[in-house]
Structure formats: structure tokens, C-alpha cells
Design an enzyme around this catalytic site. Structure first.
Site: not given
Length: 412
Positions: A262, A331
């Protein structure tokens, strides 16, 4: 570190000492997740590997090494990072989409190598005939919250398709290889029935490989980051897997060692990003209210990539609630922290105390695939620092904030 007073105190201390944005990892939560995973009820031996791609910070790697974990590495570079963190070569298994450029070196050192394609198996056989090997098979089943987190089934390129087992055996015979380890990995999921099916499919392949003494079922145990979102019940999954391994022993006579690897399960909910609200704008009565944070895509890419959901806390009191879309500093129209679930192109406002400029804002569920998968240096934003929150409340720096000079240091 939880919502409320402790979170506010820790977040304020982080901002004062390290600025924002900053990743914070809760050591106590990391240790709790590891203990839970180590309790997986494997009947014939168990190895827990950490899928270090989830978060390869040396501080986390060192902690997990001390707790007895081994490593799942996805690249030559991750092998090197694991070794630098103190893992012995025999504790590291390389399972890579890209054929290793350092295969001979790793084999000589004792790193375990998992052949993930017929080509990789042939290269390994030519380089090191007569040795024991591991193969990764695509058992034909996948699972995941989205197709982008699904690593099994016919739409996934990971591993050797199960119908080509005959080719695997032919290559093994040609180079006198003994296939003693079998690996499969389906993706992320919570349904114990899916894990029972993939265990059966993997054992069906193991039955045709008489030298296999170890199976690795991968990882991908889903963690619920949001309130009400389901997490994998490892005890429930473990009960099903245990039954399948016992039944296989009774049928075949082999008591198979089990490995799991995991990543998300161990680190996701132990991680946070401490940020600051830097602006608040709106698009009118029929539009949206936006809170602009100094974190977003550069630190938490998952919402833009998958439409993934992370909890967000505005650390303010005595404010009316408002519906708010959280956005980052880039942006870039995709720099959205609150997309609709599973749809990175749609907006899903959160009901939170109405943010104001200067507010502390904390993003949860940020321990896995955030720092590791960050779009650093877009718009030339520096890589954020990482900090460990110790059980006594102390904050320990794991990685400094990148300087602007470091961003362009390799430019010529």
C-alpha cells in the site's frame, strides 16, 4: 492533527515558522496506519511493502524502515532513494513500467526485480540466467475510483496479460529461470468481494507456476479523504484473502507467503497542506465566490487531474457560511481545488466559513500523491517545504522550501 483547536494551533505554528504553503505530516497518524496494515491476517507469513511513489520523502521512508516495512519502487530512481534512506537492497523490489537501465547493478546488489512485461523477462533471463525471478501478471481484473487509478484489466498496460502465461513459462524454461514470486495489482478499491476475486485469479495463475512460494497482491487500498467517503476495511479484506490462501494450501499443498504494497493507505490522511487565503473574488449574483489560495496545482494536483476530493478547512470563527470555490495561484483555468467529484472540469463549491484575505486554510488528505506528484515550478513557484508533526507537538523540518535560484540552477 484534526479540525478544531489542535489544527488551528499547529497550522498557525507552521505558518509562523515555515510560511505557506507547507506540507505537514502527522507522525502519530502514520504510525497508526502502519500498525493497522501490519495486522493483516496472512496465515503463512507476511511482508508489508510501502509503495514509495505515494510519498518518497526521506523522513517518511526512514520512519517506515524503522517500523519494519520493505519498499515497492517504481523506478531506478526510487531504488536509489530507498537505498539512501537506509533500506537494504533485499528489502527493495523494483516494479517498473520502464525497463531498468541499472538492472545488472541492482541484481548484483541483491535488489529484487519484478518482470512487468515479456520483454523485461527476456532481458532479465539473458542477463542473469538460472536465477529465481518474480513476474507481474495482469490477472484481467481492475478496480479504481477513476480509469486513471485502475491498474488492472484489459485497459491497463501494467503487467503481463494473463493469457500470455504460456509465453512466460517458455521464456523461463529458455533461460532456466525459476518463477518463485507472483505479483498482481488491480488499482484502488474498497469492495472485499473484488479483493476476493483478484486473490482467486492470482492463485489460479500461481497454481500453474509450481515454484511460486510468494504472491504479492499489490496495494491500492482506497482511503476516504472526505467525510462519509468509504475507506477499505483491511480486516474485512484480510479475512477473505486469508480464506483463499488457506483453501489454496488445502488444494495445492503450498503455504504461500503474502505481500502487500500500500501507499495511499499508509500516508494519505496523515498529510495536510497549510495555506493562506490571498484573495477573494466573485462573478456576480449568478456566478461563484472564489477564494484564492497560495496553494493549488503546484502542491495538490489530484483535483485538477482526477476531480479528486480533499477536505478543506477555513480556520475562522464567528463568520457566516458561504458557498466557495477554492482555486490556486496559477494562471491556469484548471487550478481548481474543489472540482465536482470525478469531473475536473466542473465546479463544486464548498460550504465553509466565508473566507477573508489572510485566513489560514488547511487541505487534508494530502499525504499521498501530493508532494510526490506536484507540478512544481509551473509559473516558477518554488517547491513547498515538508514538515513532520511529532506526537509531542514539535515540528521537524523534512525538506526546505526551494529557492528561486534552485529553480533555474540547471539552465545553461
Amino acid at each position: 492533527m484534526i479540525a478544531g483547536g489542535p489544527l488551528r494551533t499547529a497550522a498557525a505554528a507552521v505558518r509562523e515558522r515555515f510560511g505557506t504553503p507547507t506540507y505537514v505530516y502527522d507522525r502519530a497518524a502514520l504510525e497508526t496506519a502502519v500498525r493497522s496494515a501490519l495486522a493483516f491476517p496472512a496465515p503463512f507469513g507476511f511482508t508489508l511493502r510501502y509503495a514509495m511513489k505515494a510519498n518518497p520523502n526521506q523522513g517518511i521512508l526512514t520512519l517506515f524502515r524503522e517500523l519494519g516495512l520493505h519498499i515497492d519502487a517504481s523506478s531506478d530512481h526510487e531504488v536509489e532513494r530507498a537505498r539512501r534512506a537506509g533500506f537494504a537492497p533485499g528489502q527493495i523490489q523494483l516494479t517498473s513500467q520502464m525497463p531498468s537501465a541499472r538492472l545488472a547493478e541492482f541484481l548484483e546488489a541483491g535488489v529484487l526485480v519484478n518482470a512487468c512485461s515479456l520483454h523485461q523477462l527476456e532481458v532479465l533471463g539473458r542477463l542473469a540466467p538460472g536465477r529465481e525471478v518474480s513476474v507481474r501478471m495482469n490477472a484481467g481484473l481492475g478496480s479504481g475510483a477513476t480509469n486513471r487509478t485502475n491498474t488492472g484489466g484489459p485497459a491497463a498496460s501494467f503487467g503481463i496479460w494473463h493469457e500470455y502465461l504460456g509465453d512466460v513459462k517458455t521464456l523461463a524454461e529458455r533461460f532456466n529461470l525459476r518463477i518463485t514470486r507472483l505479483h498482481s495489482h488491480i488499482g484502488s478499491g474498497t469492495d472485499p468481494e473484488v479483493w476476493k476475486r483478484v486473490t482467486r485469479m492470482t492463485l489460479h495463475l500461481a497454481a500453474k507456476l509450481p515454484d511460486v512460494g510468494l504472491i504479492n497482491l499489490g496495494g491500492g487500498f482506497k482511503v476516504g479523504r472526505m467525510p462519509g467517503e468509504a475507506s477499505t476495511d483491511l480486516a474485512d479484506v484480510g479475512a477473505h484473502v486469508r480464506q483463499e490462501l488457506l483453501a489454496f494450501r488445502d488444494r495445492d499443498g503450498r503455504a504461500l507467503h503474502l505481500e502487500l504494497e500500500p501507499g495511499t493507505y499508509l500516508v494519505a490522511n496523515a498529510g495536510y497542506v497549510v495555506a493562506t487565503c490571498v484573495d477573494v473574488v466573485d462573478t456576480g449574483r449568478d456566478g461563484y465566490r472564489f477564494a484564492k489560495l497560495d496553494t493549488g496545482m503546484p502542491e495538490v494536483t489530484r483535483p485538477s487531474l482526477y476531480g479528486a476530493q480533499h477536505p478543506i478547512w477555513v480556520l475562522a470563527e464567528g463568520r457566516p457560511d458561504a458557498d466557495v470555490v477554492f482555486v490556486g495561484p496559477c494562471c491556469e483555468s484548471g487550478d481548481i481545488l474543489t472540482p465536482a467529484p470525478g469531473d475536473p472540469e466542473a465546479l463544486a463549491p464548498r460550504r465553509v466559513p466565508q473566507p477573508q484575505i489572510g485566513d489560514l486554510v488547511v487541505i487534508g488528505g494530502a499525504g499521498a500523491y501530493c508532494a510526490a506528484m506536484a507540478t512544481i515550478n509551473y509559473n516558477s513557484y518554488p517547491q513547498a517545504p515538508e514538515v513532520m508533526l511529532e506526537p509531542d507537538g514539535a515540528l521537524r523540518l523534512l525538506r526546505r522550501r526551494q529557492t528561486l535560484e534552485q529553480i533555474w540552477t540547471n539552465e545553461v
